[in-house]
Design an enzyme around this catalytic site. Structure first.
Site, mmCIF file in Angstrom:
data_model
loop_
_atom_site.group_PDB
_atom_site.id
_atom_site.type_symbol
_atom_site.label_atom_id
_atom_site.label_comp_id
_atom_site.label_asym_id
_atom_site.label_seq_id
_atom_site.Cartn_x
_atom_site.Cartn_y
_atom_site.Cartn_z
ATOM 1 N N LEU A 206 5.096 57.272 23.522
ATOM 2 C CA LEU A 206 5.133 56.511 22.275
ATOM 3 C C LEU A 206 6.325 55.564 22.249
ATOM 4 C CD1 LEU A 206 4.272 59.294 19.669
ATOM 5 C CD2 LEU A 206 2.727 57.893 21.055
ATOM 6 N N GLY B 215 4.106 61.116 25.013
ATOM 7 C CA GLY B 215 2.769 60.611 24.720
ATOM 8 C C GLY B 215 1.951 60.308 25.956
ATOM 9 N N ASN C 197 8.197 66.282 25.973
ATOM 10 C CA ASN C 197 9.645 66.476 25.848
ATOM 11 C C ASN C 197 10.207 65.970 24.518
ATOM 12 O OD1 ASN C 197 9.052 63.809 26.724
ATOM 13 N ND2 ASN C 197 11.174 63.531 27.367
ATOM 14 N N GLU C 198 9.389 65.971 23.475
ATOM 15 C CA GLU C 198 9.781 65.392 22.194
ATOM 16 C C GLU C 198 11.062 65.976 21.615
ATOM 17 O OE1 GLU C 198 5.634 64.025 22.664
ATOM 18 O OE2 GLU C 198 6.747 65.843 23.145
#
Length: 296
Positions: free
Chosen positions: A102, A147, A171-172
């Protein structure tokens, strides 16, 4: 009358401020303003085989910006509506990266309305791929964090380049962001609950070999053979009668899809409330500044 042979569908304009994935770390890339004639996707559709190859080419790292996601969803929908298209291979035209995920710049310093529109587009990308009647193969020819990993997880089968420099994972949490429930559910459906719990809490990025071990990808091949292997693989899947495969796929995935479709607006509102918090915006801003300093 439908044209015969190979077709190339050029779809574009997705202005994007992108970030680069190198050695498993996200790094801000220079701002790039692309004009409206610059394509962000190239779709080669072979009428004789019924297979389309979608090349993501949103430089430098195929970041999933609002514009790119919009064009992507239009492309998938067009293929889905063409009953002669039975298979889709998703890959990257950018070197060393499948998709860096993202676009942070669509989440930083933006209005709540923009953030809502952006998140709806992310949802739509997932819904279109995860529920697709086509056989979908991810030809992962580079790193695929966040994403980008989600996009590959929606596919029926994942083939990744056997290169220790490439990584993949959700890995957000490393960015102070929480992966939503449908990210979580998609990964649980792929690698199981405990592995997903560890991966999401720690924001783990897996090397290609480790990704294979936990089942995050299905096959590793030399980098120059990823697309050729995907082409062979989709042929095997298409040997199964469409109706039987499609019904089975729907049966397996329907509970996960229904969970999002019945909660889309609440999920969007949750994201907007979270991402626009001063503390989260400050965290994203500090992260971007840190990356800029590293680059200079």
């Amino acid at each position: 009358m439908k044209p015969s042979g190979n077709q190339q569908l050029w779809l574009g304009d997705a202005n994007a401020n992108s970030y680069r994935s190198l050695s498993g770390h996200l790094r801000l890339a220079p701002e790039r303003r692309n004009n409206s004639t610059s394509p962000k996707l190239k779709v080669d559709f072979n009428q004789s085989t019924g297979v389309a190859v979608m090349h993501m080419q949103n430089p430098p790292v195929n970041s999933l910006s609002l514009g790119f996601l919009t064009e992507f969803c239009i492309a998938v929908e067009k293929l889905e509506m063409d009953k002669s298209c039975r298979g889709l291979i998703l890959t990257s035209s950018q070197p060393k990266v499948f998709s860096a995920g993202l676009d942070i710049m669509d989440m930083y310093g933006k209005s709540p309305e923009h953030c809502a529109e952006f998140w709806r587009a992310v949802q739509e990308m997932w819904l279109k791929l995860y529920s697709s009647n086509m056989v979908t193969i991810a030809a992962i020819n580079g790193s695929s964090p966040a994403g980008g990993c989600l996009m590959s997880l929606t596919c029926d089968y994942r083939i990744m380049a056997d290169n220790p420099r490439y990584s993949i994972g959700l890995n957000e949490t490393q960015l102070g962001i929480v992966a939503p429930f449908w990210f979580k559910d998609t990964m649980i459906n792929t690698v199981g609950h405990r592995t997903t719990e560890m991966a999401l809490e720690l924001g783990l990025l897996y090397s290609s070999s480790d990704a294979l071990k936990i089942g995050l990808v299905d096959q590793l091949v030399p980098e120059d053979q990823v697309l050729a292997t995907a082409t062979k693989t989709v042929t095997k899947w298409l040997a199964i009668p469409d109706h039987a495969r499609q019904i089975t796929k729907s049966m397996m995935r329907k509970p996960t899809i229904d969970k999002l479709t019945s909660n889309r607006e609440a999920d969007i509102q949750f994201f907007v409330n979270f991402i626009t918090k001063d503390s989260i915006q400050k965290s994203l801003g500090m992260y971007l500044e840190m990356l800029k300093k590293r680059k200079s």
